[in-house]
Design a protein around this motif. Structure first.
Motif, PDB file in Angstrom:
ATOM      1  N   ARG A 139       0.747  -1.199  -0.099  1.00 21.94           N
ATOM      2  CA  ARG A 139       0.028  -0.031  -0.111  1.00 21.94           C
ATOM      3  C   ARG A 139       0.851   1.286   0.054  1.00 21.94           C
ATOM      4  O   ARG A 139       0.354   2.314  -0.378  1.00 21.94           O
ATOM      5  N   LEU A 140       2.180   1.147   0.603  1.00 31.07           N
ATOM      6  CA  LEU A 140       2.962   2.221   0.359  1.00 31.07           C
ATOM      7  C   LEU A 140       3.760   2.589  -0.742  1.00 31.07           C
ATOM      8  O   LEU A 140       4.110   3.445  -1.290  1.00 31.07           O
ATOM      9  N   LEU A 141       4.018   1.211  -1.575  1.00 26.49           N
ATOM     10  CA  LEU A 141       4.848   1.271  -2.536  1.00 26.49           C
ATOM     11  C   LEU A 141       4.277   1.347  -3.910  1.00 26.49           C
ATOM     12  O   LEU A 141       4.693   1.940  -4.810  1.00 26.49           O
ATOM     13  N   ILE A 142       2.956   0.822  -4.033  1.00 29.63           N
ATOM     14  CA  ILE A 142       2.350   0.750  -5.293  1.00 29.63           C
ATOM     15  C   ILE A 142       1.721   2.126  -5.691  1.00 29.63           C
ATOM     16  O   ILE A 142       1.920   2.442  -7.094  1.00 29.63           O
ATOM     17  N   PRO A 143       1.234   2.861  -5.024  1.00 32.88           N
ATOM     18  CA  PRO A 143       0.524   4.053  -5.533  1.00 32.88           C
ATOM     19  C   PRO A 143       1.521   5.116  -6.297  1.00 32.88           C
ATOM     20  O   PRO A 143       1.112   5.487  -7.255  1.00 32.88           O
ATOM     21  N   PRO A 144       2.590   5.410  -5.617  1.00 30.43           N
ATOM     22  CA  PRO A 144       3.515   6.173  -6.305  1.00 30.43           C
ATOM     23  C   PRO A 144       4.208   5.651  -7.538  1.00 30.43           C
ATOM     24  O   PRO A 144       4.368   6.506  -8.528  1.00 30.43           O
ATOM     25  N   GLN A 145       4.278   4.221  -7.460  1.00 32.49           N
ATOM     26  CA  GLN A 145       4.568   3.783  -8.958  1.00 32.49           C
ATOM     27  C   GLN A 145       3.664   3.909  -9.697  1.00 32.49           C
ATOM     28  O   GLN A 145       4.022   4.190 -11.116  1.00 32.49           O
ATOM     29  N   ILE A 146       2.517   3.607  -9.605  1.00 30.04           N
ATOM     30  CA  ILE A 146       1.294   3.708 -10.682  1.00 30.04           C
ATOM     31  C   ILE A 146       1.129   5.192 -11.124  1.00 30.04           C
ATOM     32  O   ILE A 146       1.088   5.438 -12.168  1.00 30.04           O
ATOM     33  N   HIS A 147       1.522   5.976  -9.974  1.00 22.42           N
ATOM     34  CA  HIS A 147       1.563   7.515 -10.503  1.00 22.42           C
ATOM     35  C   HIS A 147       2.250   7.917 -11.656  1.00 22.42           C
ATOM     36  O   HIS A 147       2.057   8.637 -12.500  1.00 22.42           O
ATOM     37  N   TYR A 148       3.455   7.291 -11.397  1.00 25.70           N
ATOM     38  CA  TYR A 148       4.546   7.856 -12.496  1.00 25.70           C
ATOM     39  C   TYR A 148       4.330   6.894 -13.649  1.00 25.70           C
ATOM     40  O   TYR A 148       4.219   7.505 -14.673  1.00 25.70           O
ATOM     41  N   LEU A 149       3.587   5.689 -13.750  1.00 28.05           N
ATOM     42  CA  LEU A 149       3.344   4.861 -15.056  1.00 28.05           C
ATOM     43  C   LEU A 149       2.055   5.803 -15.546  1.00 28.05           C
ATOM     44  O   LEU A 149       2.079   5.906 -16.870  1.00 28.05           O
ATOM     45  N   ARG A 150       1.143   6.464 -14.801  1.00 31.15           N
ATOM     46  CA  ARG A 150       0.088   7.142 -15.388  1.00 31.15           C
ATOM     47  C   ARG A 150       0.626   8.372 -16.219  1.00 31.15           C
ATOM     48  O   ARG A 150       0.420   8.822 -17.479  1.00 31.15           O
ATOM     49  N   LEU A 151       1.746   8.990 -15.797  1.00 29.98           N
ATOM     50  CA  LEU A 151       2.568  10.090 -16.189  1.00 29.98           C
ATOM     51  C   LEU A 151       3.311   9.671 -17.615  1.00 29.98           C
ATOM     52  O   LEU A 151       3.196  10.465 -18.441  1.00 29.98           O
ATOM     53  N   TRP A 152       3.800   8.690 -17.204  1.00 29.49           N
ATOM     54  CA  TRP A 152       4.585   8.218 -18.389  1.00 29.49           C
ATOM     55  C   TRP A 152       3.781   7.881 -19.540  1.00 29.49           C
ATOM     56  O   TRP A 152       4.152   8.150 -21.034  1.00 29.49           O
ATOM     57  N   ASP A 153       2.597   7.146 -19.530  1.00 28.40           N
ATOM     58  CA  ASP A 153       1.523   6.624 -20.364  1.00 28.40           C
ATOM     59  C   ASP A 153       0.987   7.974 -21.077  1.00 28.40           C
ATOM     60  O   ASP A 153       0.978   7.744 -22.440  1.00 28.40           O
ATOM     61  N   VAL A 154       0.679   8.941 -20.457  1.00 22.65           N
ATOM     62  CA  VAL A 154       0.275   9.987 -21.381  1.00 22.65           C
ATOM     63  C   VAL A 154       1.338  10.732 -21.777  1.00 22.65           C
ATOM     64  O   VAL A 154       1.030  11.316 -23.232  1.00 22.65           O
ATOM     65  N   ALA A 155       2.499  11.026 -21.299  1.00 25.90           N
ATOM     66  CA  ALA A 155       3.540  11.679 -22.040  1.00 25.90           C
ATOM     67  C   ALA A 155       3.947  10.876 -23.346  1.00 25.90           C
ATOM     68  O   ALA A 155       4.413  11.294 -24.374  1.00 25.90           O
ATOM     69  N   SER A 156       4.084   9.517 -23.386  1.00 24.39           N
ATOM     70  CA  SER A 156       4.354   8.682 -24.366  1.00 24.39           C
ATOM     71  C   SER A 156       3.451   8.557 -25.481  1.00 24.39           C
ATOM     72  O   SER A 156       3.693   8.273 -26.432  1.00 24.39           O
TER      73      SER A 156
END
Length: 372
Positions: A139-156
């Motif tokens: 619960r501590l590790l996954i949300p920030p990783q998914i947040h990064y993936l969302r940013l990358w997904d939109v940018a790419s």
């Protein structure tokens, strides 16, 4: 189309599901094109794909990649960006995760066929990462990783010249998340191979063909069939397998690694095909209908584009056991015509997909060439 260098990009090659069946037809259209993919499990694909020139990322050599590849998700964006595609004029990506983020050279044309925007980062995030399912550390590790993936997904998404969606459902998500328009070309079902049996005989079971992952909501079907005591065959595998087997009563059987011929027979002989969750498209639903088998499906997502209510199946409105039970009750009281069910499936044939993709790529290449 004049002689151009083409590259095909796919997220990963670990089994044959809907995305791989799209890749197979793209590989037929471009028989000389190499395939770039994060990792490839040998013998997981048809021989026609296995014999192709396949380039994998550094993840191919990662420890325990076969069993734990999902744990490497934070490395997927970097892995796809490290491929060198500077020699290719046309790049066609087949993506439900990161393949669309490939970096083509500026003069190249990049066409992305989208099975879904990264579903565990967007519309299915809570199905995969519900706090009730996660340890405190996750619960501590996954949300920030998914947040990064969302940013990358939109940018790419800006790296793609033209989007193709596998359904209207997915096209709407591409517009919502990437603010881009997409043309819809439905994925290919092998309606020549998947066909009705010579006779009209059915056996006393219902069928699910699915990956065993949270958003598929196989648990709803298991609870419904436990209550009814009806026979249900579930063909598939995935991380939810042990949990689902614990939920299943004696009338429910699990199978995996069935041959194509065995799968066809299960489709043909089933009383009905069950699709209990929201699908991006739902190729197995088309395959079932191609075999003349009616469907009971959740009425959102791709199912609403495939199933003709009360003609080729029943759509239920809520993701609840009670709603599914009501649909099953209605299903048993309706007559279904095998020929009408088959006719609906033929709208999604490999032939139609192939012709539409060839026409689209020729049109896009002609327009693109005129820009340079």
């Amino acid at each position: 189309m004049e002689k151009i260098k083409v590259a095909l990009v796919h997220d990963w090659l670990t089994g044959r599901r809907g995305g791989e069946k799209v890749l197979e037809v793209l590989a037929e259209i471009f028989p000389q094109a190499p395939i770039f993919t994060l990792f490839h499990f040998p013998q997981s694909q048809l021989p026609e794909i296995e014999k192709r020139e396949i380039h994998t990322s550094f993840l191919q050599r990662a420890p325990f990649i076969r069993r734990f590849y999902r744990y490497y998700l934070p490395l997927f964006p970097l892995s796809i960006e490290l491929f060198d595609l500077q020699a290719y004029d046309l790049v066609i990506s087949s993506s439900h995760c990161v393949a669309k983020g490939i970096i083509a050279r500026p003069e190249a044309l990049h066409v992305a066929y989208i099975h879904s925007p990264m579903r565990y980062a967007w519309n299915q995030y809570h199905a995969y990462f519900s706090p009730r399912r996660l340890s405190l550390l996750k619960r501590l590790l996954i949300p920030p990783q998914i947040h990064y993936l969302r940013l990358w997904d939109v940018a790419s998404s800006a790296r793609v010249d033209y989007f193709v969606a596998n359904s209207l459902n997915v096209a709407r998500r591409i517009e919502r998340y990437y603010h881009r328009q997409a043309e819809v070309i439905y994925p290919p079902a092998d309606t020549e191979f998947f066909s009705p049996p010579a006779d009209n005989s059915k056996e006393d079971y219902f069928l699910i063909v699915s990956a065993l992952v949270p958003y598929k909501r196989i648990d709803l079907a298991i609870e419904a069939f436990n209550r009814l005591g009806w026979s249900l065959v579930i063909i598939g595998q995935g991380p939810e397998e042990k949990k689902l087997k614990r939920l299943a009563g004696p009338s429910i059987r699990f199978l995996k690694n069935v041959s194509d011929e065995e799968l066809r027979r299960y489709y043909q002989r089933a009383r009905g095909f069950i699709l209990p969750g929201e699908e991006d498209f739902g190729l197995a639903t088309v395959e079932a209908q191609a075999c003349g088998t009616p469907v009971v499906a959740y009425g959102r997502g791709g199912s609403a584009e495939i199933v003709l209510p009360e003609v080729t199946g029943i759509l239920f409105e809520e993701l609840t056991v009670e709603s599914l039970l009501e649909a099953l009750d209605k299903f048993t009281r309706l007559p279904f015509n095998k020929a009408a069910i088959r006719q609906q499936a033929e709208k999604f044939s490999r032939h139609i997909f192939r012709n539409k993709m060839i026409d689209l790529i020729n049109r896009l290449w002609s327009n693109h060439r005129g820009k340079f």
